[in-house]
Design a protein around this motif. Structure first.
Motif, PDB file in Angstrom:
ATOM      1  N   GLU A 193       2.774   7.748  -6.374  1.00  0.00           N
ATOM      2  CA  GLU A 193       2.431   7.208  -7.692  1.00  0.00           C
ATOM      3  C   GLU A 193       3.014   5.811  -7.803  1.00  0.00           C
ATOM      4  OE1 GLU A 193       0.546   7.046 -10.573  1.00  0.00           O
ATOM      5  OE2 GLU A 193       0.873   9.224 -10.622  1.00  0.00           O
ATOM      6  N   ARG A 194       2.272   4.879  -8.396  1.00  0.00           N
ATOM      7  CA  ARG A 194       2.912   3.606  -8.700  1.00  0.00           C
ATOM      8  C   ARG A 194       2.521   3.085 -10.077  1.00  0.00           C
ATOM      9  NH1 ARG A 194      -0.130   1.543  -3.941  1.00  0.00           N
ATOM     10  NH2 ARG A 194      -2.215   1.176  -4.719  1.00  0.00           N
ATOM     11  N   GLN A 223       0.833  -1.214   0.000  1.00  0.00           N
ATOM     12  CA  GLN A 223       0.000   0.000   0.000  1.00  0.00           C
ATOM     13  C   GLN A 223       0.860   1.255   0.000  1.00  0.00           C
ATOM     14  OE1 GLN A 223      -3.819  -0.187   0.425  1.00  0.00           O
ATOM     15  NE2 GLN A 223      -3.065  -1.941  -0.671  1.00  0.00           N
ATOM     16  N   LEU A 224       1.866   1.237  -0.839  1.00  0.00           N
ATOM     17  CA  LEU A 224       2.763   2.382  -0.910  1.00  0.00           C
ATOM     18  C   LEU A 224       2.732   2.976  -2.316  1.00  0.00           C
ATOM     19  CD1 LEU A 224       5.973   1.147   0.911  1.00  0.00           C
ATOM     20  CD2 LEU A 224       4.371   2.849   1.718  1.00  0.00           C
ATOM     21  N   GLY A 225       3.105   4.223  -2.394  1.00  0.00           N
ATOM     22  CA  GLY A 225       3.305   4.872  -3.683  1.00  0.00           C
ATOM     23  C   GLY A 225       4.622   5.609  -3.618  1.00  0.00           C
ATOM     24  N   GLY A 226       5.293   5.719  -4.748  1.00  0.00           N
ATOM     25  CA  GLY A 226       6.601   6.362  -4.745  1.00  0.00           C
ATOM     26  C   GLY A 226       6.486   7.847  -5.001  1.00  0.00           C
ATOM     27  N   ARG A 227       7.306   8.630  -4.315  1.00  0.00           N
ATOM     28  CA  ARG A 227       7.399  10.061  -4.612  1.00  0.00           C
ATOM     29  C   ARG A 227       8.680  10.359  -5.381  1.00  0.00           C
ATOM     30  NH1 ARG A 227       4.887  14.028  -1.535  1.00  0.00           N
ATOM     31  NH2 ARG A 227       6.022  15.399  -2.914  1.00  0.00           N
ATOM     32  N   ARG A 228       9.660   9.473  -5.275  1.00  0.00           N
ATOM     33  CA  ARG A 228      10.889   9.703  -6.028  1.00  0.00           C
ATOM     34  C   ARG A 228      11.380   8.378  -6.594  1.00  0.00           C
ATOM     35  NH1 ARG A 228      15.442  12.981  -3.243  1.00  0.00           N
ATOM     36  NH2 ARG A 228      14.235  14.691  -4.073  1.00  0.00           N
ATOM     37  N   PHE A 229      11.597   8.366  -7.889  1.00  0.00           N
ATOM     38  CA  PHE A 229      12.082   7.162  -8.558  1.00  0.00           C
ATOM     39  C   PHE A 229      13.480   7.458  -9.100  1.00  0.00           C
ATOM     40  CE2 PHE A 229       7.543   7.013  -8.613  1.00  0.00           C
ATOM     41  CZ  PHE A 229       7.224   5.685  -8.455  1.00  0.00           C
ATOM     42  N   THR A 230      14.398   6.561  -8.805  1.00  0.00           N
ATOM     43  CA  THR A 230      15.761   6.741  -9.271  1.00  0.00           C
ATOM     44  C   THR A 230      16.122   5.565 -10.165  1.00  0.00           C
ATOM     45  OG1 THR A 230      16.206   7.640  -7.101  1.00  0.00           O
ATOM     46  CG2 THR A 230      18.086   7.273  -8.515  1.00  0.00           C
ATOM     47  N   ARG A 272      11.808   7.583  -2.075  1.00  0.00           N
ATOM     48  CA  ARG A 272      10.836   8.215  -1.167  1.00  0.00           C
ATOM     49  C   ARG A 272       9.489   7.573  -1.406  1.00  0.00           C
ATOM     50  NH1 ARG A 272      10.509  14.261  -2.155  1.00  0.00           N
ATOM     51  NH2 ARG A 272       8.772  14.106  -0.723  1.00  0.00           N
ATOM     52  N   THR A 273       8.899   7.053  -0.374  1.00  0.00           N
ATOM     53  CA  THR A 273       7.579   6.438  -0.529  1.00  0.00           C
ATOM     54  C   THR A 273       6.602   7.076   0.445  1.00  0.00           C
ATOM     55  OG1 THR A 273       8.241   4.730   1.007  1.00  0.00           O
ATOM     56  CG2 THR A 273       8.403   4.197  -1.316  1.00  0.00           C
ATOM     57  N   GLU A 274       5.343   6.992   0.075  1.00  0.00           N
ATOM     58  CA  GLU A 274       4.272   7.467   0.950  1.00  0.00           C
ATOM     59  C   GLU A 274       3.126   6.473   0.853  1.00  0.00           C
ATOM     60  OE1 GLU A 274       2.995  11.416   0.124  1.00  0.00           O
ATOM     61  OE2 GLU A 274       4.905  12.267   0.769  1.00  0.00           O
ATOM     62  N   PRO A 275       2.306   6.397   1.887  1.00  0.00           N
ATOM     63  CA  PRO A 275       1.170   5.469   1.801  1.00  0.00           C
ATOM     64  C   PRO A 275       0.252   5.831   0.645  1.00  0.00           C
ATOM     65  CG  PRO A 275       1.423   6.327   4.024  1.00  0.00           C
ATOM     66  CD  PRO A 275       2.361   7.089   3.168  1.00  0.00           C
ATOM     67  N   LEU A 276      -0.151   4.832  -0.106  1.00  0.00           N
ATOM     68  CA  LEU A 276      -1.086   5.040  -1.212  1.00  0.00           C
ATOM     69  C   LEU A 276      -2.024   3.849  -1.224  1.00  0.00           C
ATOM     70  CD1 LEU A 276      -1.944   6.608  -3.796  1.00  0.00           C
ATOM     71  CD2 LEU A 276      -0.382   5.169  -5.038  1.00  0.00           C
ATOM     72  N   PRO A 277      -3.242   4.012  -0.732  1.00  0.00           N
ATOM     73  CA  PRO A 277      -4.164   2.884  -0.709  1.00  0.00           C
ATOM     74  C   PRO A 277      -4.561   2.488  -2.122  1.00  0.00           C
ATOM     75  CG  PRO A 277      -5.250   4.874   0.042  1.00  0.00           C
ATOM     76  CD  PRO A 277      -3.826   5.226  -0.163  1.00  0.00           C
ATOM     77  N   SER A 278      -4.972   1.237  -2.265  1.00  0.00           N
ATOM     78  CA  SER A 278      -5.457   0.784  -3.567  1.00  0.00           C
ATOM     79  C   SER A 278      -6.703   1.575  -3.917  1.00  0.00           C
ATOM     80  CB  SER A 278      -5.803  -0.694  -3.518  1.00  0.00           C
ATOM     81  OG  SER A 278      -4.687  -1.412  -3.136  1.00  0.00           O
ATOM     82  N   ARG A 279      -6.835   1.851  -5.210  1.00  0.00           N
ATOM     83  CA  ARG A 279      -7.966   2.674  -5.627  1.00  0.00           C
ATOM     84  C   ARG A 279      -9.077   1.795  -6.133  1.00  0.00           C
ATOM     85  NH1 ARG A 279      -6.114   7.699  -7.316  1.00  0.00           N
ATOM     86  NH2 ARG A 279      -8.039   8.114  -8.389  1.00  0.00           N
ATOM     87  N   GLN A 280     -10.260   2.138  -5.695  1.00  0.00           N
ATOM     88  CA  GLN A 280     -11.409   1.455  -6.255  1.00  0.00           C
ATOM     89  C   GLN A 280     -11.785   2.158  -7.544  1.00  0.00           C
ATOM     90  OE1 GLN A 280     -14.457   0.994  -3.456  1.00  0.00           O
ATOM     91  NE2 GLN A 280     -15.703  -0.296  -4.744  1.00  0.00           N
TER      92      GLN A 280
END
Lengths: 444, 254
Positions: A234-235, A206-213, A270-278
Motif C-alpha cells: 500500500e502507498r 515501484q514499491l508499496g509498504g506492508r508495514r509502516f512505523t 517492510r516493502t513489496e513491489p507495487l506497480p503503478s496502477r492504471q
C-alpha cells in the motif's frame, strides 16, 4: 561417484537431499555478510562469491589478511584466490593450484563445453599460457568466438564486470518542529505529510509498504511507536492514515502529547513491489477486491490480525485439522478441494469437541441416547460408523501398538426433535476398555 | 404482459399477490434480515442464512461473506469448509471475524455491511444482545441498502425485538425422511415467517435439501415421504434473479 559407492567406502556417511533453493538463500546471506569487506560483492552461483577488494585491503591489513577474515566469516571450507580481475580470480579459485599465475591454469578454467575442450586438447593446447601465446584471430576462427572472449576476460584484456548486490536505502523520513506540537491532530497532519512524501518515493521505486512505523518523539524524550501492517502493499496516504486512526483508537493508553512532540519519524520497514496502477476503465471487479482488502486491513488493525481469518484447506485426515483458520491478511483466498463425492460433513464444527454421555445398544454400535448439556436426546436415526484413523505417521513411534492414537468412529445421528449431530467414539474397544464419546459437529 | 402490469402497480398489488400464494419470500439483497433459532438449531439457521443468500458458486461474483462472532462464546462452533462446500457455498469466500464484545461485533458488522466487496454479513449473536436496538438495526439496514449486501442477524435463544429488519424468521431443525437402514436423510428445517414488511407473516414452511438442484426447496405439501423427483420443482430462492434485478419480480419468481 554414486551414493552407493560412497556409502560402501564410508559406512558412517551422513546424507541429506539437495535443496538448491536453500543453498541460494544461504549464498545470498553470505553475500550480505561480505558487504563488511567491500561494497562491491556479487554472488557467483551456485557456490561462489566475488569480492572487488580494490582499495579496501589496507583496511584489513593486506589482501591475504582480508581473504583470511572473509573465509573465517563464511564459516565454510572454501577455496579462494586473488586475481587482477573477476574472471581471473574466479578461474584461479576454481581451477588454480598453489601459484597465482593465470598462464599456468589448465584449459578447463575456460569452462567451455566438453567437445571444445577436447578439440583444444587434441591440438596440444593444455594451459591458458599455450593459448595466450597464439594470435587470437586464428584461435577464434578455429575454436569459436566464445573461447576467445573467455580467454581475454581471464587475461584482463576484456572487461569482466561484476553485478554487485546493491542494498536499496530504507524508506525513512523524519520531520522536526521548531516548536513542539501540542495537539495530536497537528501531529497526525504532519504524519500525513510524511506519508505523502514516502508515497512519492515509493512510487518512483515501484514499491508499496506492508508495514509502516511511526515514532513520535516527545520533548521529554518519551518515544511512542505506532505500527500498522497492511494485507497488501500500500502507498496511498489516505488508506494508511485510516489504519493509523484505527490503531490510535485501539491504544490501551491514549496518545498523550504531554509538552508536545519534537519530531516525528516515519519508516516503511517492510516493502513489496507495487506497480503503478492504471486507472481502470471497466475494472469494477478489481475495485471490489480492493475494498475487501481494505476492510480486512481495518478489521485486522482494530481487532488484531488473528481475529480476522479465512478458512484454508489442509490435506489431513482428522476433521478438526482438514481446515485451518489463517489470518486473512496473510493468506489469499484459494480454491477448496472438490468435496462432492465425500461423505456428509457438518456445517458447524464444535471447537473443541464436547464430551457427551452415551448409551449404546451394542458396545461398538451407534448410540441409543446421549446426554449433552444436561439434556437427554433420544436417537431416532443413525448412520455409521465412518471410521477415521488417527494420523500415526505424524508420531515417530505412532506405528507401535499402544503408542497409536485412538481411532474414531463417527456417527451421523438424528434425535427425536429432528436435529442432526455428528458424534464420535474415541477409540475402538480393542484399543481402550471404556472409550469416551464426543459431539463434534452440527448438521443443518 | 402480466408481468409488466404487475410491476407498475407497485407494492400494494404485490402484497395481495403474495398473500394469495404461499411462496416463500427470499432473503432479499440490500436488506436486513433476522433469524431466530435456539442454540441447538444454529446449524439449520446458519444453512438457511447462507443458502437463502447469493453466495452459491457463481464464479464471476467476487463478493465475500463476513461471519462475525464473539470470541470466547460458550460452546463455540466454527464453520466447516467441507460442510459448506457440500451445501454449495464456496468456503474461500468466507471471512471469519471474532470480536471481544457486542459493541465491537456491531461495529465490525456495520463496517462490513458498508463495504461494496461484501455480499453477505452474518452476525452470530446469542442471548438478549442489548446493543442491538432500533437504532443499531436501522443503521445496519441503511448500510445494507447502500451497498446492496444482505445483512443477516442470527439471534440464538433470544426474544424478538422491534427492529428495522425486512423479514424475521424462526428456524428450527425438522425431522428428515429416513433413508434406508435408518440413516438420517437430507437436511430439513421448519421456517416460520414471524414478520415481513411486504406482506402477511405467520406462515410456516418445511424446507428440505434438494441435492439434485443444490438448494433447499419447499416441501410443505409433501405428504408422501419419498425422494424428490429431479426437475420437478422451481428452486426455492431465485439466486441469479436476485443478483441481477432484485426487487418484486424476484420475489415472485421465488
Amino acid at each position: 561417484m554414486t551414493l552407493a559407492d560412497a556409502r560402501a567406502r564410508c559406512p558412517s556417511l551422513a546424507t541429506r537431499p539437495a535443496d538448491p533453493a536453500l543453498d541460494s538463500r544461504e549464498l545470498d546471506a553470505l553475500v550480505r555478510a561480505m558487504v563488511r569487506f567491500t561494497p562491491m560483492v556479487a554472488a557467483d552461483p551456485p557456490d561462489g562469491i566475488v569480492l572487488d577488494v580494490t582499495g579496501c585491503s589496507h583496511l584489513f591489513g593486506g589482501e591475504a589478511e582480508l581473504a583470511r577474515q572473509a573465509v573465517a566469516l563464511s564459516g565454510y571450507t572454501t577455496r579462494h584466490a586473488l586475481g587482477p580481475n573477476a574472471a581471473a580470480a574466479r578461474a584461479l579459485a576454481r581451477h588454480g593450484g598453489k601459484n597465482e599465475d593465470v598462464l599456468a591454469l589448465p584449459i578447463t578454467a575456460l569452462e567451455l563445453p566438453e567437445e571444445a575442450q577436447a578439440a583444444l586438447r587434441r591440438a596440444g593446447l593444455r594451459q591458458i599460457g599455450d593459448l595466450a601465446r597464439r594470435p587470437m584471430q586464428t584461435l577464434a576462427a578455429r575454436f569459436g568466438e566464445e573461447m576467445v572472449t573467455r580467454l581475454r576476460q581471464i587475461l584482463g584484456e576484456a572487461s569482466s564486470a561484476i553485478a554487485p548486490r546493491r542494498v536499496s536505502p530504507p524508506i525513512r523520513l523524519e520531520t522536526r518542529f521548531p516548536e513542539p506540537l501540542i495537539r495530536t491532530d497537528d501531529a497526525l497532519d504532519a504524519i500525513e505529510d510524511l506519508l505523502e512524501q514516502a508515497a512519492q518515493g515509493m512510487e518512483s521505486r515501484q514499491l508499496g509498504g506492508r508495514r509502516f512505523t511511526v515514532v513520535l518523539c516527545r520533548s521529554d524524550n518519551a518515544r511512542r511507536r505506532l505500527v500498522v501492517d497492511t494485507g497488501r502493499p500500500e502507498r496511498d496516504p489516505a488508506a494508511v492514515m485510516r489504519l493509523l486512526h484505527e490503531r490510535i483508537d485501539t491504544l490501551s493508553d491514549p496518545l498523550d502529547p504531554g509538552f508536545g512532540f519534537d519530531s516525528i519519524e516515519l519508516g516503511v520497514s517492510r516493502t513489496e513491489p507495487l506497480p503503478s496502477r492504471q486507472m481502470a476503465l471497466e475494472g469494477a471487479a478489481e475495485d471490489l477486491t480492493d475494498d475487501l482488502a481494505a476492510l480486512i486491513d481495518r478489521l485486522s488493525v482494530r481487532l488484531g490480525p488473528n481475529r480476522v481469518r479465512r478458512l484454508t484447506p489442509c490435506d489431513r485426515h482428522l476433521p478438526e485439522v482438514t481446515q485451518k483458520l489463517e489470518p486473512a491478511m496473510r493468506v489469499q483466498a484459494g480454491d477448496w478441494p472438490n468435496v462432492q463425492d465425500r461423505p456428509a460433513r457438518p456445517v458447524l464444527l464444535l471447537d473443541p469437541p464436547q464430551p457427551v454421555d452415551v448409551v449404546a445398544g451394542v458396545p461398538d454400535g451407534p448410540p441409543l441416547r446421549f446426554r449433552w448439556k444436561n439434556r437427554l436426546h433420544e436417537v431416532r436415526l443413525a448412520e455409521g460408523p465412518e471410521r477415521i484413523g488417527a494420523e500415526w505417521w505424524r508420531k515417530p513411534t505412532g506405528h507401535l501398538a499402544g503408542e497409536k492414537p485412538p481411532t474414531r468412529d463417527y456417527y451421523r445421528i438424528e434425535d427425536a426433535e429432528g436435529r442432526r449431530y455428528w458424534l464420535f467414539r474415541h477409540g475402538l474397544f480393542e484399543e481402550t476398555s471404556s472409550p469416551r464419546w464426543y459431539l463434534h459437529g452440527l448438521f443443518p | 404482459m402480466a408481468d409488466k402490469v404487475f410491476k407498475l402497480t407497485g407494492s400494494a398489488a404485490e402484497r395481495l399477490a403474495q398473500a394469495a400464494g404461499s411462496e416463500l419470500p427470499a432473503l432479499e439483497c440490500g436488506r436486513l434480515h433476522e433469524i431466530h433459532a435456539s442454540a441447538d438449531d444454529r446449524a439449520a439457521a446458519f444453512a438457511f442464512a447462507l443458502c437463502g443468500s447469493d453466495l452459491r458458486g457463481e464464479p464471476g461474483k467476487p463478493g465475500a461473506a463476513v461471519f462475525v462472532q464473539m470470541a470466547r462464546a460458550p460452546g463455540r462452533a466454527i464453520p466447516a469448509g467441507d460442510g459448506l462446500a457440500l451445501l454449495g457455498v464456496p468456503p474461500a469466500r468466507l471471512l471469519f471475524v471474532e470480536t471481544e464484545n457486542e459493541l465491537d461485533l456491531l461495529r465490525a458488522g456495520l463496517e462490513a455491511a458498508r463495504c461494496p466487496g461484501v455480499e453477505l454479513v452474518l452476525l452470530d449473536t446469542r442471548g438478549s444482545f442489548a446493543k442491538y436496538d432500533l437504532t443499531a438495526s436501522r443503521r445496519l439496514a441503511l448500510a445494507a441498502e447502500q451497498s446492496r449486501c444482505r445483512v443477516i442477524v442470527l439471534r440464538q435463544d433470544a426474544e424478538p425485538r422491534p427492529s428495522a429488519a425486512q423479514t424475521r424468521w424462526a428456524i428450527s431443525s425438522a425431522p428428515s425422511h429416513a433413508l434406508e437402514a435408518n440413516a438420517p436423510g437430507s437436511p430439513a428445517m421448519e421456517a416460520t415467517l414471524l414478520r415481513w414488511r411486504n406482506g402477511p407473516a405467520g406462515r410456516r414452511w418445511r424446507l428440505e435439501w434438494d441435492g439434485d438442484h443444490g438448494t433447499f426447496r419447499d416441501a410443505t405439501d409433501d405428504t408422501t415421504h419419498r425422494a424428490p423427483l429431479p426437475g420437478t420443482v422451481v428452486p426455492l430462492f431465485g439466486m441469479r434473479e436476485s443478483a441481477e434485478g432484485g426487487g418484486p419480480e424476484h420475489t415472485r419468481a421465488a
